[in-house]
Every structure is written in structure tokens, then in C-alpha cells.
Design an enzyme around this catalytic site. Structure first.
Site, PDB file in Angstrom:
ATOM      1  N   HIS A 131      35.827  29.198  34.491  1.00  0.00           N
ATOM      2  CA  HIS A 131      34.905  30.367  34.313  1.00  0.00           C
ATOM      3  C   HIS A 131      33.464  29.861  34.080  1.00  0.00           C
ATOM      4  O   HIS A 131      32.586  30.551  35.124  1.00  0.00           O
ATOM      5  CB  HIS A 131      35.336  30.738  32.986  1.00  0.00           C
ATOM      6  CG  HIS A 131      34.507  32.223  32.376  1.00  0.00           C
ATOM      7  ND1 HIS A 131      34.169  32.255  31.060  1.00  0.00           N
ATOM      8  CD2 HIS A 131      34.199  33.310  33.017  1.00  0.00           C
ATOM      9  CE1 HIS A 131      33.433  33.229  30.948  1.00  0.00           C
ATOM     10  NE2 HIS A 131      33.430  33.973  32.173  1.00  0.00           N
ATOM     11  N   CYS A 155      35.841  28.203  24.705  1.00  0.00           N
ATOM     12  CA  CYS A 155      34.409  29.015  24.882  1.00  0.00           C
ATOM     13  C   CYS A 155      34.702  30.370  25.212  1.00  0.00           C
ATOM     14  O   CYS A 155      34.025  30.910  24.355  1.00  0.00           O
ATOM     15  CB  CYS A 155      33.906  28.214  26.173  1.00  0.00           C
ATOM     16  SG  CYS A 155      33.321  26.593  25.926  1.00  0.00           S
ATOM     17  N   HIS A 156      35.697  30.698  25.921  1.00  0.00           N
ATOM     18  CA  HIS A 156      35.873  32.276  26.316  1.00  0.00           C
ATOM     19  C   HIS A 156      37.227  32.694  26.232  1.00  0.00           C
ATOM     20  O   HIS A 156      37.472  33.695  26.672  1.00  0.00           O
ATOM     21  CB  HIS A 156      35.308  32.589  27.456  1.00  0.00           C
ATOM     22  CG  HIS A 156      33.666  32.310  27.334  1.00  0.00           C
ATOM     23  ND1 HIS A 156      33.098  31.269  28.092  1.00  0.00           N
ATOM     24  CD2 HIS A 156      32.692  32.823  26.876  1.00  0.00           C
ATOM     25  CE1 HIS A 156      31.832  30.993  27.786  1.00  0.00           C
ATOM     26  NE2 HIS A 156      31.527  32.038  27.028  1.00  0.00           N
ATOM     27  N   GLY A 157      38.140  31.711  25.975  1.00  0.00           N
ATOM     28  CA  GLY A 157      39.653  32.231  25.790  1.00  0.00           C
ATOM     29  C   GLY A 157      40.569  32.216  27.137  1.00  0.00           C
ATOM     30  O   GLY A 157      41.338  33.059  27.038  1.00  0.00           O
TER      31      GLY A 157
END
Length: 191
Positions: A131, A155-157
Site C-alpha cells: 500500500h 499503518c492502514h490495516g
């Protein structure tokens, strides 16, 4: 009465040699050659700047001793200044990865496509989330492995399964599998 003969030769033809090369032609060729050598001398250092630095060339490949990695364990190592995950999959993890239909995956790859023949229990991936480049958790003892038992990017799952394939979250692709080969039963060379 004597007549003066006028010379019809111009200034350039007056200095021709036997081969028919004029002084002006020689000077033009010499000037262009000199400029070409100067251009090459000026550009050569710039071209070498685009090559990889010595520290990267030194890390073009790395050897990893896998003899102490037990089934279900993973280690994190470094290759080309990036983390690499080396995981010894358990039979249950292999079965779970093979049970997932590739048609249901965002980036469809089977476990067999991500491992070497005869070494399906060894999963080697770059430890960089696809990502935004964070380092996922899942190699250390007690770290969050996400909803699918592989890796979890805090960080963003993004959730990766036991084969390092993206299953949930914003990451668009599976964890990257670098070039590697088994140089002995206990050593793998990455790169």
C-alpha cells in the site's frame, strides 16, 4: 606583350595536398573530433552517477541460514536495505493457503506460485506493505498476524494470509516474492 595570367584557384584550393584534402576540411574534422572527446569526458561522470552505489552492489544478494527456523516461525532479515520475511509454514498454514480459491483473491496467486517446488513450506517475501511501504507485523513472537494468520500492516490495516497474499485492507497487491534459490538444504540465497 606579356599577359598576366590570373590565377583561378581560390584560397582553399591553393593549399590542397595530393589527396585532395583542404586545410579547412582538416580543421573542421579536428574541431568536431575535439568537441566529441570533450562531450564524452563531460558526460561519462554523469552516466556513472546513475549506476547503483557500492553499498547496494555489495548487497546484491544475501545468504540466510534457515536451519534454526522452526515450523510456524518467521525471521526478518535485510536485503538491499529492505526487510525480507522468511517463514517456515506449518502443514496447517499450507492447507489454509491452498484451501483459499485464487478467484476470491484481489491479486490471485496460489501458494505454489509463491514458493519453490518441493519447498512449499518456505515462504520468502519482501517485508514491505504494497500500500504505502510500511513494514507489516507477523514475524515476531506475539505480534499481530491479522485476521488471516499471515501479516498485518498497522499503518492502514492491510491483512495478509499465510501465503503473504492480500486479503483485506487497502494494499493492492500481495507481498512481493524476491528472486531466491536454495543453495543447500539449510541456506537460501536472496537476490
Amino acid at each position: 606583350m606579356a599577359t598576366l595570367e590570373q590565377s583561378t584557384e581560390g584560397p582553399d584550393t591553393a593549399h590542397q595536398g595530393e589527396g585532395g584534402v583542404r586545410r579547412r576540411d582538416f580543421l573542421n574534422v579536428a574541431a568536431v573530433s575535439f568537441a566529441g572527446v570533450g562531450a564524452v569526458a563531460a558526460i561519462a561522470p554523469l552516466v556513472t552517477q546513475f549506476g547503483p552505489p557500492a553499498d547496494v552492489l555489495a548487497l546484491a544478494s544475501t545468504e540466510v541460514d534457515i536451519s534454526k527456523i522452526q515450523p510456524g516461525q518467521a525471521i526478518k532479515t535485510i536485503w538491499r536495505k529492505q526487510p525480507v520475511f522468511v517463514r517456515n509454514l506449518t502443514p496447517q498454514e499450507i492447507q489454509a493457503a491452498n484451501a483459499t480459491p485464487t478467484s476470491s483473491l484481489r491479486d490471485p496467486q496460489s501458494l505454489a506460485e509463491r514458493t519453490k517446488p518441493g519447498k512449499q513450506n518456505w515462504l520468502i517475501t519482501l517485508g514491505v506493505c504494497t500500500h504505502l511501504g510500511c513494514v507489516p507485523l507477523g514475524t515476531g513472537e506475539g505480534e499481530n498476524r491479522g485476521a488471516f494468520g499471515g501479516y498485518f500492516c498497522p499503518c492502514h490495516g492491510s491483512h495478509y494470509d499465510t501465503a503473504g497474499r492480500i486479503r483485506q485492507g487497502p494494499a493492492p497487491l500481495n507481498l512481493v516474492v524476491p528472486e531466491y534459490e536454495f543453495t543447500s538444504p539449510t541456506v537460501v540465497t536472496i537476490g
